[in-house]
Design an enzyme around this catalytic site. Structure first.
Site, mmCIF file in Angstrom:
data_model
loop_
_atom_site.group_PDB
_atom_site.id
_atom_site.type_symbol
_atom_site.label_atom_id
_atom_site.label_comp_id
_atom_site.label_asym_id
_atom_site.label_seq_id
_atom_site.Cartn_x
_atom_site.Cartn_y
_atom_site.Cartn_z
ATOM 1 N N CYS A 5 0.850 -1.201 0.000
ATOM 2 C CA CYS A 5 0.000 0.000 0.000
ATOM 3 C C CYS A 5 0.886 1.251 0.000
ATOM 4 O O CYS A 5 1.723 1.438 0.891
ATOM 5 C CB CYS A 5 -0.920 -0.006 1.216
ATOM 6 S SG CYS A 5 -1.828 1.541 1.426
ATOM 7 N N ASP A 31 0.062 16.698 -1.586
ATOM 8 C CA ASP A 31 -0.262 15.839 -2.725
ATOM 9 C C ASP A 31 0.790 16.024 -3.810
ATOM 10 O O ASP A 31 1.224 17.139 -4.091
ATOM 11 C CB ASP A 31 -1.655 16.189 -3.261
ATOM 12 C CG ASP A 31 -2.207 15.131 -4.180
ATOM 13 O OD1 ASP A 31 -3.153 14.425 -3.797
ATOM 14 O OD2 ASP A 31 -1.670 14.985 -5.317
ATOM 15 N N HIS A 47 -3.771 1.203 8.462
ATOM 16 C CA HIS A 47 -4.420 1.009 7.166
ATOM 17 C C HIS A 47 -5.918 0.772 7.309
ATOM 18 O O HIS A 47 -6.348 -0.143 8.000
ATOM 19 C CB HIS A 47 -3.803 -0.182 6.419
ATOM 20 C CG HIS A 47 -4.453 -0.390 5.068
ATOM 21 N ND1 HIS A 47 -3.997 0.233 3.929
ATOM 22 C CD2 HIS A 47 -5.540 -1.096 4.705
ATOM 23 C CE1 HIS A 47 -4.776 -0.104 2.920
ATOM 24 N NE2 HIS A 47 -5.726 -0.907 3.361
ATOM 25 N N ASN A 88 -12.640 10.820 -1.428
ATOM 26 C CA ASN A 88 -13.079 9.993 -2.548
ATOM 27 C C ASN A 88 -13.192 8.557 -2.051
ATOM 28 O O ASN A 88 -12.274 8.046 -1.405
ATOM 29 C CB ASN A 88 -12.080 10.085 -3.705
ATOM 30 C CG ASN A 88 -12.102 11.441 -4.371
ATOM 31 O OD1 ASN A 88 -13.159 12.056 -4.504
ATOM 32 N ND2 ASN A 88 -10.940 11.935 -4.783
ATOM 33 N N HIS A 99 -6.264 3.555 0.633
ATOM 34 C CA HIS A 99 -5.886 3.791 2.034
ATOM 35 C C HIS A 99 -6.527 5.137 2.365
ATOM 36 O O HIS A 99 -6.258 6.129 1.673
ATOM 37 C CB HIS A 99 -4.359 3.825 2.170
ATOM 38 C CG HIS A 99 -3.860 4.102 3.553
ATOM 39 N ND1 HIS A 99 -2.867 3.342 4.167
ATOM 40 C CD2 HIS A 99 -4.185 5.074 4.448
ATOM 41 C CE1 HIS A 99 -2.624 3.812 5.375
ATOM 42 N NE2 HIS A 99 -3.414 4.875 5.573
ATOM 43 N N HIS A 101 -7.810 8.631 2.955
ATOM 44 C CA HIS A 101 -7.125 9.925 2.948
ATOM 45 C C HIS A 101 -8.136 11.036 2.730
ATOM 46 O O HIS A 101 -9.007 10.931 1.870
ATOM 47 C CB HIS A 101 -6.034 9.988 1.869
ATOM 48 C CG HIS A 101 -6.484 9.591 0.508
ATOM 49 N ND1 HIS A 101 -6.662 8.281 0.128
ATOM 50 C CD2 HIS A 101 -6.815 10.340 -0.582
ATOM 51 C CE1 HIS A 101 -7.060 8.224 -1.120
ATOM 52 N NE2 HIS A 101 -7.181 9.467 -1.579
HETATM 53 P P1 5GP Z 1 -7.650 9.616 -4.684
HETATM 54 O O1 5GP Z 1 -7.903 9.715 -6.172
HETATM 55 O O2 5GP Z 1 -7.370 8.193 -4.269
HETATM 56 O O3 5GP Z 1 -8.715 10.280 -3.862
HETATM 57 O O4 5GP Z 1 -6.347 10.485 -4.400
HETATM 58 C C1 5GP Z 1 -5.065 9.972 -4.422
HETATM 59 C C2 5GP Z 1 -4.128 11.173 -4.429
HETATM 60 O O5 5GP Z 1 -2.832 10.705 -4.110
HETATM 61 C C3 5GP Z 1 -4.046 11.883 -5.764
HETATM 62 O O6 5GP Z 1 -4.451 13.251 -5.602
HETATM 63 C C4 5GP Z 1 -2.551 11.766 -6.147
HETATM 64 O O7 5GP Z 1 -2.039 12.937 -6.759
HETATM 65 C C5 5GP Z 1 -1.897 11.482 -4.821
HETATM 66 N N1 5GP Z 1 -0.683 10.666 -4.907
HETATM 67 C C6 5GP Z 1 -0.509 9.532 -5.639
HETATM 68 N N2 5GP Z 1 0.727 9.031 -5.444
HETATM 69 C C7 5GP Z 1 1.334 9.865 -4.554
HETATM 70 C C8 5GP Z 1 2.643 9.878 -3.964
HETATM 71 O O8 5GP Z 1 3.480 9.000 -4.193
HETATM 72 N N3 5GP Z 1 2.932 10.901 -3.119
HETATM 73 C C9 5GP Z 1 2.016 11.892 -2.819
HETATM 74 N N4 5GP Z 1 2.404 12.846 -1.981
HETATM 75 N N5 5GP Z 1 0.773 11.903 -3.361
HETATM 76 C C10 5GP Z 1 0.445 10.910 -4.217
HETATM 77 ZN ZN ZN Z 2 -2.354 1.391 3.617
#
Ligand code: 5GP
Ligand code: ZN
Length: 116
Positions: A5, A31, A47, A88, A99, A101
């Site tokens: 993860c 992000d 997690h 989301n 995970h 967030h």
């Molecule tokens: P979701 O679409 O799952 O709600 O959001 C996932 C977020 O994680 C996205 O906005 C994406 O830009 C961010 N993200 C993906 N990989 C990484 C990473 O390795 N580091 C950081 N800081 N953000 C990430």
């Molecule tokens: Zn996790």
């Protein structure tokens, strides 16, 4: 902790992130692809796949996550003009990382809540 993860690995310091806030149970970091001038992700160190599963498993930990999101908003100077906290959840919402967030976004007008 899951070996595979992404956010568990950030919580374990195995993958670098720009951390802006930390508590015993939560971590907040910028992000990697910001969608607003301020775009911080707030996670639980433990997690849980999404916010629904988190609150079902541990309401107290869900409260920690919301408190951390509020602290980030204050620290980033967002409380005067306002901001969004977004969870989301699942495929229709486009959740990419399974995970839990909170996205804390602000720093400019954010437009309509949903794009159509
Ligand atoms: P979701 O679409 O799952 O709600 O959001 C996932 C977020 O994680 C996205 O906005 C994406 O830009 C961010 N993200 C993906 N990989 C990484 C990473 O390795 N580091 C950081 N800081 N953000 C990430
Ligand atoms: Zn996790």
């Amino acid at each position: 902790m899951s070996d595979t993860c992404l956010f568990c690995r950030i919580a374990a310091n195995e993958i670098p992130a720009t951390v802006v806030h930390e508590t015993g149970t939560t971590l907040a970091f910028r992000d990697i692809g910001p969608k607003a001038p301020v775009h911080v992700l707030v996670i639980t160190k433990e997690h849980h796949a999404n916010v629904g599963e988190l609150v079902a498993a541990s309401p107290a930990l869900a409260a920690d996550l919301l408190a951390a999101a509020g602290a980030v908003a204050r620290a980033e100077g967002l409380t005067g003009q306002g901001y969004r906290v977004i969870f989301n959840t699942g495929p229709y919402a486009g959740q990419e990382v399974e995970h839990v967030h909170a996205h804390v976004v602000g720093g400019a007008p954010l437009g309509p809540m949903l794009a159509r």
